[in-house]
Design an enzyme around this catalytic site. Structure first.
Site, PDB file in Angstrom:
ATOM      1  N   ASP A 157      38.841-121.569  17.030  1.00 48.33           N
ATOM      2  CA  ASP A 157      38.824-121.817  15.584  1.00 48.33           C
ATOM      3  C   ASP A 157      38.058-123.095  15.254  1.00 48.33           C
ATOM      4  O   ASP A 157      37.278-123.157  14.304  1.00 48.33           O
ATOM      5  CB  ASP A 157      40.239-121.830  14.980  1.00 48.33           C
ATOM      6  CG  ASP A 157      41.294-122.375  15.919  1.00 48.33           C
ATOM      7  OD1 ASP A 157      41.001-122.531  17.107  1.00 48.33           O
ATOM      8  OD2 ASP A 157      42.412-122.654  15.468  1.00 48.33           O
ATOM      9  N   LYS A 174      41.040-119.500  23.185  1.00 50.29           N
ATOM     10  CA  LYS A 174      42.284-119.733  22.444  1.00 50.29           C
ATOM     11  C   LYS A 174      43.396-119.986  23.465  1.00 50.29           C
ATOM     12  O   LYS A 174      44.494-119.439  23.361  1.00 50.29           O
ATOM     13  CB  LYS A 174      42.621-118.512  21.575  1.00 50.29           C
ATOM     14  CG  LYS A 174      41.811-118.388  20.319  1.00 50.29           C
ATOM     15  CD  LYS A 174      42.099-119.456  19.278  1.00 50.29           C
ATOM     16  CE  LYS A 174      43.438-119.287  18.624  1.00 50.29           C
ATOM     17  NZ  LYS A 174      43.700-120.356  17.615  1.00 50.29           N
ATOM     18  N   TYR A 215      39.056-105.678  24.219  1.00 46.31           N
ATOM     19  CA  TYR A 215      37.985-104.689  24.147  1.00 46.31           C
ATOM     20  C   TYR A 215      38.063-103.638  25.256  1.00 46.31           C
ATOM     21  O   TYR A 215      37.318-102.658  25.223  1.00 46.31           O
ATOM     22  CB  TYR A 215      36.632-105.387  24.272  1.00 46.31           C
ATOM     23  CG  TYR A 215      35.935-105.594  22.954  1.00 46.31           C
ATOM     24  CD1 TYR A 215      36.340-106.591  22.093  1.00 46.31           C
ATOM     25  CD2 TYR A 215      34.871-104.788  22.576  1.00 46.31           C
ATOM     26  CE1 TYR A 215      35.703-106.792  20.894  1.00 46.31           C
ATOM     27  CE2 TYR A 215      34.235-104.978  21.374  1.00 46.31           C
ATOM     28  CZ  TYR A 215      34.650-105.975  20.537  1.00 46.31           C
ATOM     29  OH  TYR A 215      34.020-106.164  19.347  1.00 46.31           O
ATOM     30  N   ASP A 217      32.338-111.888  20.080  1.00 44.24           N
ATOM     31  CA  ASP A 217      31.939-110.933  19.060  1.00 44.24           C
ATOM     32  C   ASP A 217      31.936-111.615  17.688  1.00 44.24           C
ATOM     33  O   ASP A 217      30.953-111.565  16.939  1.00 44.24           O
ATOM     34  CB  ASP A 217      32.935-109.765  19.078  1.00 44.24           C
ATOM     35  CG  ASP A 217      32.473-108.609  18.225  1.00 44.24           C
ATOM     36  OD1 ASP A 217      31.252-108.401  18.128  1.00 44.24           O
ATOM     37  OD2 ASP A 217      33.317-107.925  17.634  1.00 44.24           O
TER      38      ASP A 217
END
Ligand code: NAD
Length: 420
Positions: free
Chosen positions: A283, A231, A160, A307
Protein backbone atom coordinates in the site's frame (compact mmCIF):
# COMPACT_ATOMS: atom_id res chain seq x y z
CA UNK A 1 24.16 -18.82 -53.43
CA UNK A 2 23.48 -22.12 -51.71
CA UNK A 3 24.94 -20.80 -48.45
CA UNK A 4 22.71 -17.72 -48.57
CA UNK A 5 19.57 -19.85 -48.96
CA UNK A 6 20.64 -21.98 -46.02
CA UNK A 7 21.27 -18.89 -43.87
CA UNK A 8 17.92 -17.35 -44.67
CA UNK A 9 16.00 -20.50 -43.82
CA UNK A 10 13.57 -19.79 -40.93
CA UNK A 11 14.77 -21.44 -37.74
CA UNK A 12 13.54 -21.83 -34.25
CA UNK A 13 15.18 -19.98 -31.40
CA UNK A 14 17.28 -22.07 -29.02
CA UNK A 15 18.26 -21.16 -25.45
CA UNK A 16 21.57 -21.19 -23.57
CA UNK A 17 21.98 -22.57 -20.05
CA UNK A 18 21.59 -19.06 -18.57
CA UNK A 19 18.07 -18.75 -20.00
CA UNK A 20 19.10 -16.44 -22.84
CA UNK A 21 17.83 -16.95 -26.39
CA UNK A 22 20.21 -17.74 -29.24
CA UNK A 23 18.59 -15.87 -32.10
CA UNK A 24 19.23 -16.94 -35.71
CA UNK A 25 19.10 -14.35 -38.53
CA UNK A 26 15.63 -15.58 -39.58
CA UNK A 27 13.90 -16.69 -36.38
CA UNK A 28 10.43 -18.20 -36.27
CA UNK A 29 8.31 -16.13 -33.90
CA UNK A 30 4.87 -17.39 -32.96
CA UNK A 31 1.91 -15.09 -32.55
CA UNK A 32 -1.63 -15.19 -31.19
CA UNK A 33 -3.85 -12.38 -32.44
CA UNK A 34 -6.03 -12.30 -29.34
CA UNK A 35 -9.68 -11.42 -28.74
CA UNK A 36 -11.62 -8.15 -28.72
CA UNK A 37 -9.27 -5.41 -29.90
CA UNK A 38 -6.35 -7.88 -30.03
CA UNK A 39 -6.47 -8.47 -33.83
CA UNK A 40 -6.52 -4.67 -34.42
CA UNK A 41 -3.47 -3.92 -32.29
CA UNK A 42 -1.66 -6.95 -33.71
CA UNK A 43 -2.35 -5.86 -37.31
CA UNK A 44 -0.93 -2.41 -36.48
CA UNK A 45 2.10 -3.80 -34.63
CA UNK A 46 3.51 -6.47 -36.93
CA UNK A 47 4.42 -4.14 -39.86
CA UNK A 48 6.13 -1.76 -37.40
CA UNK A 49 8.35 -4.56 -36.09
CA UNK A 50 9.08 -5.85 -39.61
CA UNK A 51 9.94 -2.35 -40.86
CA UNK A 52 12.30 -1.75 -37.93
CA UNK A 53 14.09 -5.08 -38.42
CA UNK A 54 14.42 -4.46 -42.13
CA UNK A 55 15.74 -0.92 -41.61
CA UNK A 56 18.14 -1.86 -38.81
CA UNK A 57 19.72 -4.84 -40.56
CA UNK A 58 19.30 -3.95 -44.24
CA UNK A 59 17.35 -7.12 -45.04
CA UNK A 60 19.95 -9.48 -43.50
CA UNK A 61 17.57 -10.34 -40.70
CA UNK A 62 13.84 -10.98 -40.80
CA UNK A 63 11.16 -12.52 -38.61
CA UNK A 64 9.14 -15.46 -39.89
CA UNK A 65 5.74 -15.12 -38.19
CA UNK A 66 3.84 -18.31 -37.34
CA UNK A 67 0.23 -17.93 -36.23
CA UNK A 68 -1.14 -20.05 -33.38
CA UNK A 69 -4.79 -20.28 -32.45
CA UNK A 70 -6.24 -19.40 -29.05
CA UNK A 71 -9.33 -17.72 -27.64
CA UNK A 72 -12.37 -16.85 -29.75
CA UNK A 73 -10.57 -17.48 -33.06
CA UNK A 74 -9.64 -21.00 -31.96
CA UNK A 75 -13.24 -21.71 -30.89
CA UNK A 76 -14.53 -20.31 -34.19
CA UNK A 77 -12.16 -22.38 -36.31
CA UNK A 78 -11.85 -25.57 -34.24
CA UNK A 79 -15.14 -25.74 -32.33
CA UNK A 80 -16.50 -25.29 -28.78
CA UNK A 81 -14.10 -26.16 -25.96
CA UNK A 82 -11.08 -25.51 -28.19
CA UNK A 83 -10.14 -22.08 -26.77
CA UNK A 84 -6.62 -23.26 -25.95
CA UNK A 85 -5.58 -26.14 -28.25
CA UNK A 86 -2.79 -28.37 -27.01
CA UNK A 87 -0.95 -27.74 -30.29
CA UNK A 88 -0.76 -24.02 -29.44
CA UNK A 89 0.90 -24.75 -26.11
CA UNK A 90 3.31 -27.21 -27.72
CA UNK A 91 4.33 -24.76 -30.45
CA UNK A 92 4.70 -21.81 -28.08
CA UNK A 93 7.07 -23.99 -26.09
CA UNK A 94 8.91 -25.40 -29.11
CA UNK A 95 9.54 -22.10 -30.90
CA UNK A 96 10.52 -20.32 -27.68
CA UNK A 97 9.47 -16.72 -28.35
CA UNK A 98 6.00 -15.40 -29.16
CA UNK A 99 3.96 -12.21 -29.34
CA UNK A 100 0.39 -12.36 -28.11
CA UNK A 101 -2.70 -10.16 -28.21
CA UNK A 102 -4.98 -10.12 -25.13
CA UNK A 103 -7.46 -12.95 -24.60
CA UNK A 104 -10.88 -12.58 -22.99
CA UNK A 105 -11.80 -14.45 -19.80
CA UNK A 106 -15.45 -14.60 -18.70
CA UNK A 107 -15.90 -13.35 -15.10
CA UNK A 108 -17.30 -15.74 -12.47
CA UNK A 109 -18.27 -18.52 -14.92
CA UNK A 110 -17.03 -20.53 -17.91
CA UNK A 111 -13.40 -21.56 -18.41
CA UNK A 112 -10.35 -20.48 -16.46
CA UNK A 113 -8.22 -17.66 -17.87
CA UNK A 114 -6.37 -18.77 -21.01
CA UNK A 115 -3.65 -16.25 -20.17
CA UNK A 116 -3.10 -17.71 -16.72
CA UNK A 117 -3.21 -21.27 -18.10
CA UNK A 118 -0.53 -20.46 -20.72
CA UNK A 119 1.72 -18.91 -18.06
CA UNK A 120 1.31 -21.89 -15.75
CA UNK A 121 1.59 -24.66 -18.36
CA UNK A 122 4.75 -23.19 -19.91
CA UNK A 123 6.12 -22.16 -16.52
CA UNK A 124 6.55 -18.54 -17.63
CA UNK A 125 7.23 -17.61 -14.05
CA UNK A 126 8.28 -13.98 -14.40
CA UNK A 127 5.83 -11.40 -15.70
CA UNK A 128 7.99 -8.42 -16.59
CA UNK A 129 6.34 -5.05 -17.08
CA UNK A 130 8.55 -2.07 -17.90
CA UNK A 131 7.09 1.36 -17.14
CA UNK A 132 9.14 3.99 -18.94
CA UNK A 133 8.36 7.51 -19.98
CA UNK A 134 8.65 8.42 -23.67
CA UNK A 135 9.14 12.19 -24.18
CA UNK A 136 6.00 14.21 -25.05
CA UNK A 137 3.59 11.67 -23.50
CA UNK A 138 0.87 13.07 -21.22
CA UNK A 139 1.24 12.31 -17.50
CA UNK A 140 -0.36 13.37 -14.21
CA UNK A 141 3.18 13.81 -12.81
CA UNK A 142 5.23 17.01 -12.92
CA UNK A 143 8.37 15.00 -13.67
CA UNK A 144 7.30 11.87 -15.53
CA UNK A 145 10.82 11.55 -16.93
CA UNK A 146 11.79 10.27 -13.47
CA UNK A 147 9.73 7.11 -13.99
CA UNK A 148 11.87 4.17 -15.06
CA UNK A 149 10.44 1.10 -13.36
CA UNK A 150 10.46 -2.55 -14.30
CA UNK A 151 7.96 -4.67 -12.40
CA UNK A 152 8.77 -8.38 -11.96
CA UNK A 153 5.52 -10.06 -11.00
CA UNK A 154 5.56 -13.70 -9.87
CA UNK A 155 3.40 -15.46 -12.40
CA UNK A 156 2.56 -18.95 -11.18
CA UNK A 157 1.37 -18.75 -7.55
CA UNK A 158 -0.59 -16.59 -5.11
CA UNK A 159 -4.39 -16.35 -5.26
CA UNK A 160 -3.94 -16.43 -9.05
CA UNK A 161 -3.16 -20.17 -8.90
CA UNK A 162 -6.90 -20.74 -9.33
CA UNK A 163 -7.25 -23.02 -6.29
CA UNK A 164 -10.67 -22.00 -5.06
CA UNK A 165 -14.06 -23.34 -4.08
CA UNK A 166 -17.44 -21.59 -4.38
CA UNK A 167 -19.61 -20.85 -1.34
CA UNK A 168 -22.16 -23.52 -0.46
CA UNK A 169 -20.68 -26.45 -2.50
CA UNK A 170 -20.33 -29.80 -0.77
CA UNK A 171 -16.56 -29.89 -1.13
CA UNK A 172 -16.30 -26.34 0.20
CA UNK A 173 -18.33 -27.22 3.29
CA UNK A 174 -16.16 -30.32 3.83
CA UNK A 175 -13.04 -28.20 3.57
CA UNK A 176 -14.44 -25.59 5.99
CA UNK A 177 -15.30 -28.27 8.53
CA UNK A 178 -11.70 -29.54 8.39
CA UNK A 179 -10.31 -26.04 8.63
CA UNK A 180 -12.55 -25.21 11.57
CA UNK A 181 -11.21 -28.26 13.44
CA UNK A 182 -7.65 -26.99 12.94
CA UNK A 183 -8.58 -23.40 13.77
CA UNK A 184 -10.29 -24.48 17.00
CA UNK A 185 -7.07 -26.12 18.18
CA UNK A 186 -5.01 -23.07 17.27
CA UNK A 187 -6.77 -19.86 18.19
CA UNK A 188 -10.50 -20.47 18.37
CA UNK A 189 -11.35 -18.73 15.07
CA UNK A 190 -13.92 -20.31 12.78
CA UNK A 191 -15.33 -19.85 9.28
CA UNK A 192 -19.02 -19.71 8.44
CA UNK A 193 -20.20 -22.64 6.27
CA UNK A 194 -21.37 -20.08 3.69
CA UNK A 195 -17.81 -18.92 3.00
CA UNK A 196 -16.12 -19.20 -0.42
CA UNK A 197 -12.51 -20.33 -0.18
CA UNK A 198 -9.44 -19.35 -2.21
CA UNK A 199 -5.92 -20.62 -1.49
CA UNK A 200 -2.86 -18.39 -1.59
CA UNK A 201 0.12 -20.69 -2.24
CA UNK A 202 3.57 -19.12 -2.06
CA UNK A 203 6.69 -21.27 -2.17
CA UNK A 204 10.34 -20.62 -1.48
CA UNK A 205 11.30 -22.02 -4.88
CA UNK A 206 8.95 -19.79 -6.91
CA UNK A 207 9.64 -16.68 -4.83
CA UNK A 208 13.40 -17.08 -5.03
CA UNK A 209 13.61 -17.75 -8.75
CA UNK A 210 11.53 -14.60 -9.39
CA UNK A 211 13.65 -12.43 -7.09
CA UNK A 212 16.82 -13.86 -8.59
CA UNK A 213 15.63 -13.03 -12.13
CA UNK A 214 14.85 -9.48 -10.99
CA UNK A 215 18.29 -9.09 -9.41
CA UNK A 216 20.02 -10.40 -12.52
CA UNK A 217 18.00 -8.06 -14.73
CA UNK A 218 18.86 -5.07 -12.51
CA UNK A 219 22.57 -5.93 -12.55
CA UNK A 220 22.67 -6.53 -16.30
CA UNK A 221 20.73 -3.39 -17.14
CA UNK A 222 22.34 -0.97 -14.67
CA UNK A 223 19.40 -0.37 -12.34
CA UNK A 224 20.41 1.00 -8.89
CA UNK A 225 17.91 -0.98 -6.80
CA UNK A 226 15.53 -3.90 -6.50
CA UNK A 227 12.52 -3.39 -4.20
CA UNK A 228 10.56 -6.36 -2.81
CA UNK A 229 6.92 -5.22 -2.60
CA UNK A 230 4.70 -7.22 -0.24
CA UNK A 231 1.94 -7.35 2.38
CA UNK A 232 4.09 -9.32 4.80
CA UNK A 233 2.84 -7.26 7.73
CA UNK A 234 -0.59 -8.91 7.34
CA UNK A 235 0.10 -12.14 5.42
CA UNK A 236 3.16 -13.19 7.38
CA UNK A 237 3.61 -16.77 6.21
CA UNK A 238 3.09 -16.03 2.51
CA UNK A 239 4.13 -12.48 1.58
CA UNK A 240 6.28 -12.12 4.71
CA UNK A 241 8.12 -15.27 3.67
CA UNK A 242 8.44 -13.92 0.09
CA UNK A 243 10.54 -11.06 1.47
CA UNK A 244 12.66 -13.27 3.74
CA UNK A 245 13.33 -15.72 0.89
CA UNK A 246 14.19 -12.80 -1.38
CA UNK A 247 16.83 -11.46 1.01
CA UNK A 248 18.10 -14.99 1.55
CA UNK A 249 18.75 -15.74 -2.13
CA UNK A 250 20.38 -12.33 -2.58
CA UNK A 251 22.73 -13.03 0.32
CA UNK A 252 23.49 -16.56 -0.83
CA UNK A 253 24.23 -15.80 -4.49
CA UNK A 254 24.91 -12.06 -4.89
CA UNK A 255 26.46 -10.85 -1.63
CA UNK A 256 29.44 -9.37 -3.54
CA UNK A 257 27.17 -7.31 -5.83
CA UNK A 258 24.12 -6.54 -3.68
CA UNK A 259 23.78 -4.52 -0.48
CA UNK A 260 20.69 -4.43 1.77
CA UNK A 261 19.18 -0.99 2.40
CA UNK A 262 18.70 -1.79 6.09
CA UNK A 263 22.42 -2.58 6.51
CA UNK A 264 23.28 0.72 4.85
CA UNK A 265 20.86 2.59 7.14
CA UNK A 266 22.37 0.97 10.22
CA UNK A 267 25.86 1.87 9.00
CA UNK A 268 26.80 -1.83 9.02
CA UNK A 269 28.08 -1.87 5.45
CA UNK A 270 29.38 0.48 2.82
CA UNK A 271 27.64 1.02 -0.51
CA UNK A 272 30.60 0.40 -2.87
CA UNK A 273 28.42 1.00 -5.93
CA UNK A 274 26.43 -2.17 -5.29
CA UNK A 275 22.80 -2.85 -6.19
CA UNK A 276 20.55 -1.89 -3.26
CA UNK A 277 17.96 -4.45 -2.16
CA UNK A 278 15.06 -3.01 -0.16
CA UNK A 279 11.46 -3.81 0.65
CA UNK A 280 8.24 -1.81 0.86
CA UNK A 281 4.72 -2.69 1.98
CA UNK A 282 2.45 -2.72 -1.07
CA UNK A 283 0.00 0.00 0.00
CA UNK A 284 2.88 2.35 0.79
CA UNK A 285 4.46 1.47 -2.55
CA UNK A 286 1.49 2.85 -4.49
CA UNK A 287 2.07 6.33 -3.07
CA UNK A 288 5.88 6.07 -3.19
CA UNK A 289 5.73 5.25 -6.88
CA UNK A 290 3.76 8.43 -7.54
CA UNK A 291 5.55 10.77 -5.14
CA UNK A 292 9.15 9.56 -5.51
CA UNK A 293 9.41 7.39 -8.61
CA UNK A 294 13.12 8.19 -9.00
CA UNK A 295 13.85 6.12 -5.86
CA UNK A 296 12.68 2.92 -7.51
CA UNK A 297 14.06 0.82 -10.36
CA UNK A 298 13.29 -2.89 -10.50
CA UNK A 299 10.38 -4.12 -8.37
CA UNK A 300 9.88 -7.81 -7.48
CA UNK A 301 6.51 -8.78 -6.08
CA UNK A 302 3.96 -11.60 -5.73
CA UNK A 303 1.35 -12.12 -8.40
CA UNK A 304 -1.65 -10.06 -7.27
CA UNK A 305 0.36 -7.04 -6.05
CA UNK A 306 2.17 -7.01 -9.38
CA UNK A 307 -1.09 -7.03 -11.28
CA UNK A 308 -2.45 -3.98 -9.44
CA UNK A 309 0.85 -2.12 -9.35
CA UNK A 310 1.55 -2.41 -13.06
CA UNK A 311 -1.79 -0.92 -14.17
CA UNK A 312 -1.38 1.94 -11.68
CA UNK A 313 2.22 2.53 -12.81
CA UNK A 314 1.08 2.59 -16.46
CA UNK A 315 -1.13 5.59 -15.63
CA UNK A 316 2.04 7.59 -14.87
CA UNK A 317 3.31 7.28 -18.44
CA UNK A 318 0.16 7.59 -20.57
CA UNK A 319 -2.06 4.72 -19.40
CA UNK A 320 -2.72 1.11 -20.35
CA UNK A 321 -2.35 1.87 -24.05
CA UNK A 322 1.36 2.47 -23.36
CA UNK A 323 2.01 -0.56 -21.15
CA UNK A 324 4.04 -3.46 -22.57
CA UNK A 325 4.77 -6.78 -20.89
CA UNK A 326 6.42 -10.17 -21.13
CA UNK A 327 6.00 -13.58 -19.51
CA UNK A 328 9.37 -15.26 -19.28
CA UNK A 329 10.54 -18.68 -18.11
CA UNK A 330 13.88 -20.43 -18.47
CA UNK A 331 13.45 -21.37 -22.12
CA UNK A 332 10.28 -19.72 -23.36
CA UNK A 333 9.06 -16.11 -23.49
CA UNK A 334 5.72 -14.68 -24.49
CA UNK A 335 5.43 -10.93 -25.00
CA UNK A 336 2.05 -9.24 -24.58
CA UNK A 337 0.40 -5.95 -23.64
CA UNK A 338 -0.40 -5.46 -19.96
CA UNK A 339 -4.05 -4.66 -20.70
CA UNK A 340 -6.92 -6.96 -21.63
CA UNK A 341 -9.01 -7.33 -24.77
CA UNK A 342 -10.89 -4.01 -24.21
CA UNK A 343 -14.01 -5.55 -25.86
CA UNK A 344 -16.06 -2.36 -25.85
CA UNK A 345 -13.70 -0.92 -28.49
CA UNK A 346 -13.67 -4.06 -30.65
CA UNK A 347 -13.96 -3.32 -34.38
CA UNK A 348 -13.74 0.46 -33.90
CA UNK A 349 -10.09 0.73 -35.03
CA UNK A 350 -9.59 3.06 -32.09
CA UNK A 351 -7.36 1.69 -29.32
CA UNK A 352 -3.68 2.41 -28.89
CA UNK A 353 -1.41 -0.23 -30.46
CA UNK A 354 1.65 1.10 -28.56
CA UNK A 355 1.11 -1.43 -25.76
CA UNK A 356 1.80 -4.25 -28.21
CA UNK A 357 4.33 -2.29 -30.29
CA UNK A 358 6.32 -1.67 -27.08
CA UNK A 359 5.96 -5.35 -26.17
CA UNK A 360 7.57 -5.94 -29.58
CA UNK A 361 10.40 -3.58 -28.59
CA UNK A 362 10.95 -5.63 -25.44
CA UNK A 363 10.91 -8.79 -27.54
CA UNK A 364 13.50 -7.40 -29.97
CA UNK A 365 15.76 -6.38 -27.05
CA UNK A 366 15.37 -9.80 -25.51
CA UNK A 367 16.35 -11.41 -28.83
CA UNK A 368 19.46 -9.22 -28.89
CA UNK A 369 18.08 -7.05 -31.75
CA UNK A 370 18.37 -3.81 -29.78
CA UNK A 371 18.95 -1.60 -32.82
CA UNK A 372 15.54 -2.46 -34.26
CA UNK A 373 13.90 -1.76 -30.90
CA UNK A 374 15.61 1.65 -30.75
CA UNK A 375 14.27 2.58 -34.20
CA UNK A 376 10.73 1.87 -33.03
CA UNK A 377 11.18 4.02 -29.93
CA UNK A 378 12.52 6.87 -32.08
CA UNK A 379 9.52 6.57 -34.41
CA UNK A 380 7.05 6.70 -31.51
CA UNK A 381 8.81 9.67 -29.95
CA UNK A 382 8.70 11.49 -33.27
CA UNK A 383 4.94 10.90 -33.61
CA UNK A 384 4.32 12.00 -30.02
CA UNK A 385 6.39 15.17 -30.59
CA UNK A 386 3.95 16.01 -33.41
CA UNK A 387 1.04 15.16 -31.05
CA UNK A 388 -0.13 12.38 -33.36
CA UNK A 389 -1.78 9.89 -31.03
CA UNK A 390 -4.75 7.54 -30.57
CA UNK A 391 -7.87 8.56 -28.60
CA UNK A 392 -6.59 7.53 -25.16
CA UNK A 393 -3.63 9.91 -25.32
CA UNK A 394 -5.48 12.58 -27.34
CA UNK A 395 -7.92 13.14 -24.47
CA UNK A 396 -5.00 13.84 -22.14
CA UNK A 397 -3.14 16.19 -24.55
CA UNK A 398 -3.96 19.68 -25.76
CA UNK A 399 -3.90 20.21 -29.54
CA UNK A 400 -3.52 16.50 -30.31
CA UNK A 401 -4.25 15.02 -33.74
CA UNK A 402 -6.28 11.90 -32.98
CA UNK A 403 -5.68 9.02 -35.39
CA UNK A 404 -7.03 5.46 -35.56
CA UNK A 405 -5.18 2.36 -34.41
CA UNK A 406 -4.30 1.29 -37.97
CA UNK A 407 -3.30 4.83 -39.02
CA UNK A 408 -0.98 5.15 -36.03
CA UNK A 409 0.72 1.88 -36.97
CA UNK A 410 1.03 3.02 -40.60
CA UNK A 411 2.54 6.34 -39.56
CA UNK A 412 5.05 4.58 -37.31
CA UNK A 413 6.15 2.46 -40.30
CA UNK A 414 6.55 5.64 -42.40
CA UNK A 415 8.65 7.23 -39.64
CA UNK A 416 10.94 4.19 -39.57
CA UNK A 417 11.26 4.01 -43.36
CA UNK A 418 12.34 7.63 -43.66
CA UNK A 419 14.99 7.39 -40.93
CA UNK A 420 18.58 7.89 -42.00
P1 NAD B 1 -8.94 -4.06 -20.39
O1 NAD B 1 -7.52 -3.92 -19.97
O2 NAD B 1 -9.22 -4.89 -21.56
O3 NAD B 1 -9.56 -2.63 -20.66
C1 NAD B 1 -9.83 -1.70 -19.65
C2 NAD B 1 -9.85 -0.31 -20.26
O4 NAD B 1 -8.51 0.10 -20.49
C3 NAD B 1 -10.53 -0.21 -21.61
O5 NAD B 1 -11.90 -0.05 -21.52
C4 NAD B 1 -9.84 1.01 -22.19
O6 NAD B 1 -10.43 2.18 -21.66
C5 NAD B 1 -8.44 0.88 -21.66
N1 NAD B 1 -7.55 0.22 -22.61
C6 NAD B 1 -7.16 -1.07 -22.63
N2 NAD B 1 -6.34 -1.28 -23.65
C7 NAD B 1 -6.20 -0.12 -24.30
C8 NAD B 1 -5.48 0.29 -25.46
N3 NAD B 1 -4.69 -0.54 -26.17
N4 NAD B 1 -5.58 1.58 -25.86
C9 NAD B 1 -6.33 2.43 -25.17
N5 NAD B 1 -7.04 2.11 -24.09
C10 NAD B 1 -6.97 0.85 -23.65
O7 NAD B 1 -9.69 -4.61 -19.09
P2 NAD B 1 -11.10 -5.31 -18.94
O8 NAD B 1 -12.12 -4.62 -19.76
O9 NAD B 1 -11.26 -5.41 -17.47
O10 NAD B 1 -10.85 -6.78 -19.49
C11 NAD B 1 -11.36 -7.24 -20.74
C12 NAD B 1 -10.99 -8.71 -20.91
O11 NAD B 1 -9.58 -8.86 -21.04
C13 NAD B 1 -11.40 -9.60 -19.75
O12 NAD B 1 -11.97 -10.77 -20.28
C14 NAD B 1 -10.11 -9.90 -19.04
O13 NAD B 1 -10.11 -11.14 -18.39
C15 NAD B 1 -9.13 -9.90 -20.19
N6 NAD B 1 -7.73 -9.64 -19.81
C16 NAD B 1 -6.78 -10.25 -20.55
C17 NAD B 1 -5.45 -10.00 -20.29
C18 NAD B 1 -4.41 -10.70 -21.11
O14 NAD B 1 -4.72 -11.21 -22.18
N7 NAD B 1 -3.18 -10.76 -20.67
C19 NAD B 1 -5.07 -9.08 -19.30
C20 NAD B 1 -6.08 -8.41 -18.60
C21 NAD B 1 -7.42 -8.69 -18.87
Amino acid sequence: MEEQTELSRPRRILWDSEGRPITPEHPIITFIEGDGTGPEIFAATRPVIDAAVNKAYGGKRAIYWLELLAGEKATRELGEGQHLPEETLEKLDFYGIGLKGPLTTPVGKGFRSINVTIRQRLDLYACIRPVRYIPHLPSPLRHPERVNLVIFRENTEDVYAGIEWPAGHRSTVELINKLNELLKQEDGKSLSLETAIGIKPMSKFASQRLVEKAIRYALENGYPSVTLVHKGNIMKYTEGAFVEWGYEIAKERYSHRVIFEKELQMGRASFDGRLILKDRIADNMFQQMILRPEEYGVIATPNLNGDYLSDAAAALVGGLGMAPGANIGDNCALFEATHGSAPKYKGLDKVNPCSLILSGVEMLRFMGWKEAGELILRALESLFSKRIVTYDLARQMEGAEEVSCSRFGGLAVEEIEKMA
